[in-house]
Design a protein around this motif. Sequence first.
Motif, PDB file in Angstrom:
ATOM      1  N   ARG A 179       0.677  -1.223   0.078  1.00  0.00           N
ATOM      2  CA  ARG A 179      -0.077  -0.048  -0.018  1.00  0.00           C
ATOM      3  C   ARG A 179       1.031   1.190  -0.011  1.00  0.00           C
ATOM      4  O   ARG A 179       0.551   2.195  -0.764  1.00  0.00           O
ATOM      5  CB  ARG A 179      -1.023   0.157   1.076  1.00  0.00           C
ATOM      6  N   ARG A 180       2.026   1.147   0.776  1.00  0.00           N
ATOM      7  CA  ARG A 180       2.797   2.343   0.834  1.00  0.00           C
ATOM      8  C   ARG A 180       3.431   2.646  -0.578  1.00  0.00           C
ATOM      9  O   ARG A 180       3.496   3.801  -1.076  1.00  0.00           O
ATOM     10  CB  ARG A 180       3.802   2.222   1.993  1.00  0.00           C
ATOM     11  N   ASP A 181       3.839   1.569  -1.343  1.00  0.00           N
ATOM     12  CA  ASP A 181       4.331   1.508  -2.540  1.00  0.00           C
ATOM     13  C   ASP A 181       3.405   2.103  -3.537  1.00  0.00           C
ATOM     14  O   ASP A 181       3.877   2.866  -4.343  1.00  0.00           O
ATOM     15  CB  ASP A 181       4.913   0.374  -2.990  1.00  0.00           C
ATOM     16  N   GLN A 182       2.235   1.905  -3.546  1.00  0.00           N
ATOM     17  CA  GLN A 182       1.237   2.419  -4.169  1.00  0.00           C
ATOM     18  C   GLN A 182       0.782   3.604  -4.126  1.00  0.00           C
ATOM     19  O   GLN A 182      -0.352   4.246  -4.658  1.00  0.00           O
ATOM     20  CB  GLN A 182      -0.220   1.442  -4.168  1.00  0.00           C
ATOM     21  N   GLY A 183       1.389   4.417  -2.640  1.00  0.00           N
ATOM     22  CA  GLY A 183       0.998   5.851  -2.703  1.00  0.00           C
ATOM     23  C   GLY A 183      -0.119   6.077  -1.484  1.00  0.00           C
ATOM     24  O   GLY A 183      -0.487   7.237  -1.405  1.00  0.00           O
ATOM     25  N   ALA A 184      -0.363   4.904  -0.678  1.00  0.00           N
ATOM     26  CA  ALA A 184      -1.431   4.915   0.377  1.00  0.00           C
ATOM     27  C   ALA A 184      -0.880   5.543   1.239  1.00  0.00           C
ATOM     28  O   ALA A 184       0.383   5.646   1.712  1.00  0.00           O
ATOM     29  CB  ALA A 184      -2.001   3.682   0.595  1.00  0.00           C
ATOM     30  N   LEU A 185      -1.517   6.520   2.292  1.00  0.00           N
ATOM     31  CA  LEU A 185      -1.204   7.095   3.442  1.00  0.00           C
ATOM     32  C   LEU A 185      -1.274   6.239   4.205  1.00  0.00           C
ATOM     33  O   LEU A 185      -2.396   6.079   5.062  1.00  0.00           O
ATOM     34  CB  LEU A 185      -1.849   8.378   3.853  1.00  0.00           C
ATOM     35  N   ALA A 186      -0.237   5.448   4.805  1.00  0.00           N
ATOM     36  CA  ALA A 186      -0.334   4.204   5.633  1.00  0.00           C
ATOM     37  C   ALA A 186       1.115   4.170   6.275  1.00  0.00           C
ATOM     38  O   ALA A 186       2.042   4.041   5.737  1.00  0.00           O
ATOM     39  CB  ALA A 186      -0.619   2.943   4.782  1.00  0.00           C
ATOM     40  N   LEU A 187       0.924   4.055   7.525  1.00  0.00           N
ATOM     41  CA  LEU A 187       2.001   3.602   8.660  1.00  0.00           C
ATOM     42  C   LEU A 187       1.491   3.188   9.931  1.00  0.00           C
ATOM     43  O   LEU A 187       0.778   3.599  10.386  1.00  0.00           O
ATOM     44  CB  LEU A 187       3.032   4.846   8.573  1.00  0.00           C
ATOM     45  N   TYR A 188       2.315   2.687  10.740  1.00  0.00           N
ATOM     46  CA  TYR A 188       2.013   2.288  12.120  1.00  0.00           C
ATOM     47  C   TYR A 188       3.269   2.492  12.738  1.00  0.00           C
ATOM     48  O   TYR A 188       4.637   2.104  12.336  1.00  0.00           O
ATOM     49  CB  TYR A 188       1.697   0.853  12.035  1.00  0.00           C
ATOM     50  N   ASP A 189       3.250   3.172  13.942  1.00  0.00           N
ATOM     51  CA  ASP A 189       4.464   3.137  14.918  1.00  0.00           C
ATOM     52  C   ASP A 189       3.968   2.441  16.334  1.00  0.00           C
ATOM     53  O   ASP A 189       3.217   3.355  17.119  1.00  0.00           O
ATOM     54  CB  ASP A 189       5.482   4.466  15.178  1.00  0.00           C
ATOM     55  N   LEU A 190       3.869   1.383  16.308  1.00  0.00           N
ATOM     56  CA  LEU A 190       3.133   0.581  17.447  1.00  0.00           C
ATOM     57  C   LEU A 190       3.815   1.165  18.707  1.00  0.00           C
ATOM     58  O   LEU A 190       3.121   0.929  19.747  1.00  0.00           O
ATOM     59  CB  LEU A 190       3.091  -0.917  17.417  1.00  0.00           C
ATOM     60  N   LEU A 191       5.304   1.284  18.807  1.00  0.00           N
ATOM     61  CA  LEU A 191       5.829   1.641  19.949  1.00  0.00           C
ATOM     62  C   LEU A 191       5.417   2.899  20.523  1.00  0.00           C
ATOM     63  O   LEU A 191       5.292   3.207  21.792  1.00  0.00           O
ATOM     64  CB  LEU A 191       7.297   1.503  19.895  1.00  0.00           C
ATOM     65  N   SER A 192       5.249   3.975  19.638  1.00  0.00           N
ATOM     66  CA  SER A 192       4.887   5.143  20.238  1.00  0.00           C
ATOM     67  C   SER A 192       3.526   5.545  19.902  1.00  0.00           C
ATOM     68  O   SER A 192       2.890   6.481  20.642  1.00  0.00           O
ATOM     69  CB  SER A 192       5.453   6.278  19.124  1.00  0.00           C
ATOM     70  N   GLY A 193       2.913   4.492  19.446  1.00  0.00           N
ATOM     71  CA  GLY A 193       1.306   4.494  19.561  1.00  0.00           C
ATOM     72  C   GLY A 193       0.591   5.549  18.677  1.00  0.00           C
ATOM     73  O   GLY A 193      -0.699   5.677  18.598  1.00  0.00           O
ATOM     74  N   TRP A 194       1.450   5.765  17.262  1.00  0.00           N
ATOM     75  CA  TRP A 194       0.898   6.650  16.403  1.00  0.00           C
ATOM     76  C   TRP A 194       0.597   5.659  15.155  1.00  0.00           C
ATOM     77  O   TRP A 194       1.313   4.807  14.769  1.00  0.00           O
ATOM     78  CB  TRP A 194       1.756   7.598  15.934  1.00  0.00           C
ATOM     79  N   ALA A 195      -0.411   5.919  14.408  1.00  0.00           N
ATOM     80  CA  ALA A 195      -0.791   5.247  13.113  1.00  0.00           C
ATOM     81  C   ALA A 195      -1.684   5.930  11.996  1.00  0.00           C
ATOM     82  O   ALA A 195      -2.251   7.250  12.791  1.00  0.00           O
ATOM     83  CB  ALA A 195      -1.469   3.812  13.274  1.00  0.00           C
ATOM     84  N   THR A 196      -1.927   5.621  11.191  1.00  0.00           N
ATOM     85  CA  THR A 196      -2.838   6.259  10.216  1.00  0.00           C
ATOM     86  C   THR A 196      -4.021   5.621  10.186  1.00  0.00           C
ATOM     87  O   THR A 196      -3.967   4.154  10.244  1.00  0.00           O
ATOM     88  CB  THR A 196      -2.327   6.363   8.633  1.00  0.00           C
ATOM     89  N   ASP A 197      -5.267   6.154  10.141  1.00  0.00           N
ATOM     90  CA  ASP A 197      -6.622   5.393   9.909  1.00  0.00           C
ATOM     91  C   ASP A 197      -6.785   4.947   8.345  1.00  0.00           C
ATOM     92  O   ASP A 197      -5.787   5.286   7.495  1.00  0.00           O
ATOM     93  CB  ASP A 197      -7.692   6.270  10.599  1.00  0.00           C
ATOM     94  N   GLU A 198      -7.873   4.332   8.083  1.00  0.00           N
ATOM     95  CA  GLU A 198      -8.130   3.860   6.905  1.00  0.00           C
ATOM     96  C   GLU A 198      -7.907   5.071   5.878  1.00  0.00           C
ATOM     97  O   GLU A 198      -7.619   4.684   4.577  1.00  0.00           O
ATOM     98  CB  GLU A 198      -9.657   3.310   6.790  1.00  0.00           C
TER      99      GLU A 198
END
Length: 617
Positions: A164-183
Amino acid sequence: MPLPVHDQPSSALPAAPPVMIDRKGSVDRDDALSVRRLDDGWELTVYVADVASGVARNSTADREALRRRESAYGGWRGTAKMLPRPVEERLTLAPGRPCAAMRVRVNIAADGTARHCQVDRATLRGAVAMDPQEVADAITDPAHRLRGALREAAALSEVLLARRRDQGALALYDLLSGWATDEDGGLVRLAASERNVAYKVVQECMIAANTALAAWAAQRDLPLLFRNHSVAKVAPPRQVLLDDLDLALADGSPARLEALRQRTLMVLKAAEYAPFMGGHWGLNLPGYVHATSPLRRYADLVVQRVVFHHLDGADAPYTPDELALIATALNDGARADREAQTDFFKRAAHARDRRAAATDADYSPLDSRAFHAVLKRGCKENIAAPSLTGEAARRAAAQQLTALEFQLLLLVAGGQNWEGARAAGLKAVAAAPETAVSVLSVHAQVNGLSPTEFFDGSDGQSPHTVFSSSASLTVDGQHVRGATRTASTKKAARHQAAVSLLARLAELPDPSQDLTAPVPRTKPEKATASSTPQGLSPLMTLNEYAQVRVISGLQFDITGQGPSHMPTFTCHAQAHYEGEQLTGTASAPSKAAAKTKAADLLLKAIDTQRQQTHDAA
């Protein structure tokens, strides 16, 4: 991208039982998933609870579900389920019993590309219920019987995310810091219970299933509800947002992450439902649907009904007009909820700041943002704990307040308890008089007033020229003017004039001053029409007359007419002298010229009247 059609059931069976990942005690389990490793990729199977067969169209439960739109779990709405508890318990996926379901099976290549999709009815058997922490523990436990299957699910989620990232979606997770992008690509803060691998597995597998189902439905030209998403015109290019997300997470600064979250909220529009495929910007997909949560979202129930009617060879359950009406109802409801949520959090923040402003606490550790919130509430509601007013005075003296905060302190706060802080605020502004111009500008902006008007003049010859200025602001229809101040530069004179006007508006002693002595003038024996001080414009002279109370009620009314390329402005100036109203009216091609001419005529009328009064005496 369209997926090839494969309608025949796959001969592959999952090597491990499907897993339902949800919080403990859930009675509205919408989905279960299983992932099986293939030689060249994975097979993802998602089972979705058959709600369409158990909730009839236009039944009481169906109408109530449309009204509620979706289930809420705590937060500002509290807990409010879309369907009644007995319906949930009857239709939910559950361990230990066979459950009717819609099955979406997607064949995924090693690089995350979806190759084949099959959708059919199925019966879910032998499913295992696990909460997110149990999933995370099982993946690291070599003895757990589902470790292998869950590790494959975790591996697939990483590949899907990378794809999804390669295809240009705004998508990431950082489970340690607790930040992520929603759908939709918005930056969100994850709850503590969501900061593990299970969150990523569920999110990525459901996005993959919904994406595949959208392509499957589009190939068959099924009229259903699509989930469309777009951005505002001011949104930066996609890659800029992606780079900013990466940099913000790498930096790890909470302030930077929060600023980016606010920016994404501004530029990403809310996704909406529509009976057509409009594309999804955040996911960077040509089409997307919501289909995996029919117990919790009404749109998913609608999609499931359409899919099942197609699979059963029946006519479409909805007309295009009916789908459009449902989409409108869902979108309007979501919009109303967002507004209600904003209002709820605003009221909650006000209540919190109100309590803080009334508490005699130490405010010095507060950062600028937190202190601004407390100061704003204290000034607007006249709540003044001694420690708050003391901290406001301290920060003012240290020049740590913004122009908006000086405006709150000087022109909003009131009452005896604020007197010391307000006096300290004006003293601080007088020490940095350029601040006064900004404070007046902020005051005009927040109250919808016309900008502050400056009346400038000069006396003498260079290099001994003395500049003079006075400032005026119209508030509630009344012209409020400060004293005329002099300085060796026009800017310095304006700064002192602004301080004087600010003091008058705040009803505090005027700390402004003349920075240079005026050029001496010879006072005429009689006031005549030629008595305008040399070098001062008629406007400046009228202002001085008003300040020393020779005249009262000075005002200018300007009207315009004619084509835009050749306008004519007419100014009507008036003032009271010795109880008599005097006027001057003039026209010119510009407002400024018309005002100056009218002021000159009014000044002549005043001086003529003064001359007559003097002669009569």
